[in-house]
Structure formats: structure tokens, C-alpha cells
Scaffold this motif. Structure first.
Motif, PDB file in Angstrom:
ATOM      1  N   VAL A  17      11.672  -6.988  -7.482  1.00 46.30           N
ATOM      2  CA  VAL A  17      10.339  -6.230  -7.533  1.00 46.30           C
ATOM      3  C   VAL A  17      10.586  -6.115  -6.540  1.00 46.30           C
ATOM      4  CG1 VAL A  17       7.716  -6.633  -8.132  1.00 46.30           C
ATOM      5  CG2 VAL A  17       9.849  -7.486  -9.837  1.00 46.30           C
ATOM      6  N   PHE A  18      10.071  -5.410  -5.513  1.00 46.05           N
ATOM      7  CA  PHE A  18      10.113  -5.401  -3.886  1.00 46.05           C
ATOM      8  C   PHE A  18       8.835  -4.679  -3.780  1.00 46.05           C
ATOM      9  CE2 PHE A  18      10.662  -2.766  -0.022  1.00 46.05           C
ATOM     10  CZ  PHE A  18       9.708  -3.683   1.051  1.00 46.05           C
ATOM     11  N   LEU A  19       7.231  -6.023  -3.546  1.00 41.76           N
ATOM     12  CA  LEU A  19       6.195  -5.614  -3.345  1.00 41.76           C
ATOM     13  C   LEU A  19       5.696  -6.767  -1.645  1.00 41.76           C
ATOM     14  CD1 LEU A  19       4.764  -5.042  -7.170  1.00 41.76           C
ATOM     15  CD2 LEU A  19       4.828  -3.314  -5.261  1.00 41.76           C
ATOM     16  N   GLY A  20       4.548  -6.642  -1.998  1.00 39.41           N
ATOM     17  CA  GLY A  20       3.799  -7.943  -1.419  1.00 39.41           C
ATOM     18  C   GLY A  20       3.870  -9.370  -2.001  1.00 39.41           C
ATOM     19  N   LYS A  21       4.003 -10.689  -1.937  1.00 36.96           N
ATOM     20  CA  LYS A  21       4.045 -11.524  -1.996  1.00 36.96           C
ATOM     21  C   LYS A  21       3.706 -11.215  -3.800  1.00 36.96           C
ATOM     22  CE  LYS A  21       6.223 -14.316   2.092  1.00 36.96           C
ATOM     23  NZ  LYS A  21       7.306 -14.771   1.834  1.00 36.96           N
ATOM     24  N   ASP A  22       1.675 -11.207  -3.400  1.00 36.39           N
ATOM     25  CA  ASP A  22       1.371 -11.412  -4.533  1.00 36.39           C
ATOM     26  C   ASP A  22       0.998 -10.596  -5.523  1.00 36.39           C
ATOM     27  OD1 ASP A  22      -0.020 -13.687  -3.463  1.00 36.39           O
ATOM     28  OD2 ASP A  22      -1.628 -12.550  -2.095  1.00 36.39           O
ATOM     29  N   ALA A  23       1.445  -9.946  -5.132  1.00 36.85           N
ATOM     30  CA  ALA A  23       1.671  -8.950  -6.206  1.00 36.85           C
ATOM     31  C   ALA A  23       3.243  -8.542  -7.001  1.00 36.85           C
ATOM     32  CB  ALA A  23       1.692  -6.999  -5.963  1.00 36.85           C
ATOM     33  N   ALA A  24       3.785  -9.300  -6.429  1.00 34.28           N
ATOM     34  CA  ALA A  24       5.390  -9.298  -6.655  1.00 34.28           C
ATOM     35  C   ALA A  24       5.339 -10.393  -7.768  1.00 34.28           C
ATOM     36  CB  ALA A  24       6.365  -9.769  -5.691  1.00 34.28           C
ATOM     37  N   PHE A  25       4.596 -11.551  -7.152  1.00 30.97           N
ATOM     38  CA  PHE A  25       4.248 -12.251  -8.084  1.00 30.97           C
ATOM     39  C   PHE A  25       3.733 -12.066  -9.475  1.00 30.97           C
ATOM     40  CE2 PHE A  25       2.025 -15.863  -9.710  1.00 30.97           C
ATOM     41  CZ  PHE A  25       3.571 -17.045 -10.370  1.00 30.97           C
ATOM     42  N   ASP A  26       2.582 -11.433  -9.520  1.00 31.57           N
ATOM     43  CA  ASP A  26       2.308 -11.000 -10.783  1.00 31.57           C
ATOM     44  C   ASP A  26       3.052 -10.342 -11.507  1.00 31.57           C
ATOM     45  OD1 ASP A  26      -0.189 -12.483 -10.130  1.00 31.57           O
ATOM     46  OD2 ASP A  26      -1.276 -10.572  -9.274  1.00 31.57           O
ATOM     47  N   TYR A  56      21.133  -6.584  -9.037  1.00 35.95           N
ATOM     48  CA  TYR A  56      20.182  -5.875  -9.382  1.00 35.95           C
ATOM     49  C   TYR A  56      20.041  -4.229 -10.211  1.00 35.95           C
ATOM     50  CZ  TYR A  56      17.903  -9.952  -7.661  1.00 35.95           C
ATOM     51  OH  TYR A  56      17.873 -10.774  -7.416  1.00 35.95           O
ATOM     52  N   PHE A  57      20.319  -3.851 -11.751  1.00 38.32           N
ATOM     53  CA  PHE A  57      20.816  -2.552 -11.942  1.00 38.32           C
ATOM     54  C   PHE A  57      18.752  -1.142 -11.526  1.00 38.32           C
ATOM     55  CE2 PHE A  57      18.729  -3.837 -15.906  1.00 38.32           C
ATOM     56  CZ  PHE A  57      17.786  -2.775 -16.369  1.00 38.32           C
ATOM     57  N   LEU A  58      17.728  -2.276 -11.777  1.00 32.66           N
ATOM     58  CA  LEU A  58      16.503  -1.497 -11.516  1.00 32.66           C
ATOM     59  C   LEU A  58      15.745  -2.288 -10.492  1.00 32.66           C
ATOM     60  CD1 LEU A  58      14.270   0.238 -13.095  1.00 32.66           C
ATOM     61  CD2 LEU A  58      14.127  -1.704 -14.551  1.00 32.66           C
ATOM     62  N   ALA A  59      14.730  -1.413 -10.351  1.00 37.28           N
ATOM     63  CA  ALA A  59      13.472  -1.567  -9.105  1.00 37.28           C
ATOM     64  C   ALA A  59      13.073  -1.356  -9.058  1.00 37.28           C
ATOM     65  CB  ALA A  59      14.398  -1.489  -7.557  1.00 37.28           C
ATOM     66  N   VAL A  60      11.448  -1.942  -8.936  1.00 37.33           N
ATOM     67  CA  VAL A  60      10.336  -2.111  -9.176  1.00 37.33           C
ATOM     68  C   VAL A  60       9.544  -1.994  -7.534  1.00 37.33           C
ATOM     69  CG1 VAL A  60       7.472  -2.696 -10.033  1.00 37.33           C
ATOM     70  CG2 VAL A  60       9.999  -3.202 -11.397  1.00 37.33           C
ATOM     71  N   THR A  61       9.382  -0.852  -7.054  1.00 39.86           N
ATOM     72  CA  THR A  61       7.762  -0.610  -5.973  1.00 39.86           C
ATOM     73  C   THR A  61       6.924   0.130  -5.651  1.00 39.86           C
ATOM     74  OG1 THR A  61       8.938  -1.184  -3.400  1.00 39.86           O
ATOM     75  CG2 THR A  61       9.920   0.805  -4.931  1.00 39.86           C
ATOM     76  N   MET A  62       7.103   0.407  -4.660  1.00 44.82           N
ATOM     77  CA  MET A  62       5.297   1.301  -4.249  1.00 44.82           C
ATOM     78  C   MET A  62       6.073   2.851  -3.983  1.00 44.82           C
ATOM     79  SD  MET A  62       3.085  -0.139  -5.619  1.00 44.82           S
ATOM     80  CE  MET A  62       0.963   0.115  -4.913  1.00 44.82           C
ATOM     81  N   ARG A  63       5.324   3.829  -4.040  1.00 45.14           N
ATOM     82  CA  ARG A  63       5.617   5.293  -4.304  1.00 45.14           C
ATOM     83  C   ARG A  63       6.424   5.364  -2.675  1.00 45.14           C
ATOM     84  NH1 ARG A  63       2.212   8.069  -5.384  1.00 45.14           N
ATOM     85  NH2 ARG A  63       2.175   8.178  -7.500  1.00 45.14           N
ATOM     86  N   SER A  64       5.993   4.511  -1.677  1.00 47.14           N
ATOM     87  CA  SER A  64       6.108   3.841  -0.144  1.00 47.14           C
ATOM     88  C   SER A  64       7.811   4.458  -0.328  1.00 47.14           C
ATOM     89  CB  SER A  64       5.190   4.536   0.738  1.00 47.14           C
ATOM     90  OG  SER A  64       4.730   2.462   0.285  1.00 47.14           O
ATOM     91  N   ASP A  65       8.186   3.014  -0.779  1.00 44.31           N
ATOM     92  CA  ASP A  65       9.138   2.480  -0.913  1.00 44.31           C
ATOM     93  C   ASP A  65      10.812   3.350  -1.452  1.00 44.31           C
ATOM     94  OD1 ASP A  65       8.213   1.022   1.582  1.00 44.31           O
ATOM     95  OD2 ASP A  65       7.301  -0.826   0.099  1.00 44.31           O
ATOM     96  N   ILE A  66      10.492   4.397  -2.691  1.00 42.51           N
ATOM     97  CA  ILE A  66      11.994   3.951  -3.249  1.00 42.51           C
ATOM     98  C   ILE A  66      12.469   4.692  -2.606  1.00 42.51           C
ATOM     99  CG2 ILE A  66      11.956   5.893  -5.281  1.00 42.51           C
ATOM    100  CD1 ILE A  66       9.349   5.773  -6.444  1.00 42.51           C
ATOM    101  N   ASP A  67      12.216   5.937  -1.467  1.00 39.88           N
ATOM    102  CA  ASP A  67      13.408   6.510   0.024  1.00 39.88           C
ATOM    103  C   ASP A  67      14.476   5.045  -0.364  1.00 39.88           C
ATOM    104  OD1 ASP A  67      12.844   8.919  -1.940  1.00 39.88           O
ATOM    105  OD2 ASP A  67      11.331   8.977   0.532  1.00 39.88           O
ATOM    106  N   MET A  68      13.645   4.544   0.575  1.00 37.04           N
ATOM    107  CA  MET A  68      14.579   2.772   1.015  1.00 37.04           C
ATOM    108  C   MET A  68      15.170   2.622   0.272  1.00 37.04           C
ATOM    109  SD  MET A  68      12.985  -0.140   3.665  1.00 37.04           S
ATOM    110  CE  MET A  68      11.591  -0.039   2.580  1.00 37.04           C
ATOM    111  N   VAL A  69      14.524   1.985  -1.241  1.00 41.04           N
ATOM    112  CA  VAL A  69      15.325   0.951  -1.601  1.00 41.04           C
ATOM    113  C   VAL A  69      16.743   2.480  -2.819  1.00 41.04           C
ATOM    114  CG1 VAL A  69      15.399   0.561  -4.330  1.00 41.04           C
ATOM    115  CG2 VAL A  69      13.526   0.210  -2.549  1.00 41.04           C
TER     116      VAL A  69
END
Length: 163
Positions: A17-26, A56-69
Motif C-alpha cells: 500500500v503506497f499512500l500517506g501514512k494515515d490512509a495507508a494505515f486504514d 509484493y505482487f499487488l500494489a494499492v495507490t492513488m491514480r497519480s502514482d500508478i505510473d510510478m509504481v
């Protein structure tokens, strides 16, 4: 000790999970509650290290970070933004809020984790079926060629006998 769900048993690697700390924790908490192993990173260097580790075989992130992942490692990515829907309040106010559709999110995770293990078996089965059908076609083709040759020899020898 928590009971492992079938999703966790089928899953060989954790979800990143690649998000800000609070959102990632949730999100990690929600995944853990439902039997998935998940880990969170919040910075690009952490993301790079995590993806390059191959864990890791799967990532969860926001639209803006998908290409970077995907530029770091080509793995399936879930865009978390598609699971937020506008919820109108019951009062006739101008304000609306966003609600997270956790059921749809968990169905998507389940589909990707199930299809990951199912895809491997399906691809192997399809390859074996294709090899069998190719072998069967080759065998049938050889059989036709042999039959044709045999019949042509018989017709040639019959014609020679008739002379």
C-alpha cells in the motif's frame, strides 16, 4: 492467533500500500481484518525498495502514482480512488462527502489474488491442451498422409495388374 482466510492461504506474497501514512494505515488495517497480508510505505524511496525486493505482487495507490509504481516494477495496481463515491447527505445541503466502498475494494483485491493463482493454473492447462491438440492434429495429419500413400500405392498396383 487469527484464523487465516482462504484468500490469505492462496496468496503467496503481501500487498503493498503506497499512500500517506494515515490512509495507508486504514487500508492496511482493512486488508488485515479480511485475512490479507499487507504493508505500507509512504515515501518514494520506501516504495522503490519495497518493489525492487520482489516481495509484493499487488500494489494499492492513488491514480497519480500508478505510473510510478509500474515504472519501478510491472505489477497489478489497484487505483484506490475508484472506490470513493460521492454521498449526498439527507439534508438538502450543498455539501457532499466521499464514502469509501470497502466491499467493492475487497472484491477487487479478492479478484486479483484469486485470479493470480487461478491464472497460473489456467495458463498451464491451456498450454497442455494446446500441446495435446497440436499433437493430435499432427498425428491425424500423419495418419491421413499414410492412408493417402497406402491408397495411392494400391491404386497404382491395381492399375499395373490390369495392364
Amino acid at each position: 492467533m487469527p484464523v487465516m482466510s482462504s484468500a490469505q492461504n492462496n496468496q503467496q506474497k503481501p500487498i503493498l500500500v503506497f499512500l500517506g501514512k494515515d490512509a495507508a494505515f486504514d487500508i492496511v488495517s482493512k486488508l488485515n481484518e479480511n485475512g490479507y497480508v499487507a504493508a505500507a510505505v509512504s515515501s518514494v524511496p520506501e516504495l522503490f525498495d519495497a518493489l525492487r525486493s520482489g516481495r509484493y505482487f499487488l500494489a494499492v495507490t492513488m491514480r497519480s502514482d500508478i505510473d510510478m509504481v509500474r515504472n519501478i516494477k510491472p505489477i497489478p495496481v489497484i487505483n484506490l480512488e475508484v472506490f470513493f463515491h460521492t454521498a449526498q447527505s439527507t439534508a438538502k445541503s450543498i455539501h457532499s462527502s466521499k464514502e469509501f466502498d470497502s466491499d467493492a475494494f475487497l472484491r477487487r483485491v479478492a479478484a486479483l489474488t484469486t485470479s493470480r493463482t487461478g491464472r497460473i493454473g489456467a495458463v498451464q492447462k491451456a498450454a497442455a491442451t494446446k500441446e495435446t491438440s497440436i499433437a493430435g492434429a499432427a498425428k491425424a495429419s500423419r495418419w491421413r498422409a499414410a492412408t493417402s500413400l497406402l491408397l495411392s500405392r494400391r491404386s497404382t498396383s491395381s492399375a499395373e495388374r490390369a495392364e
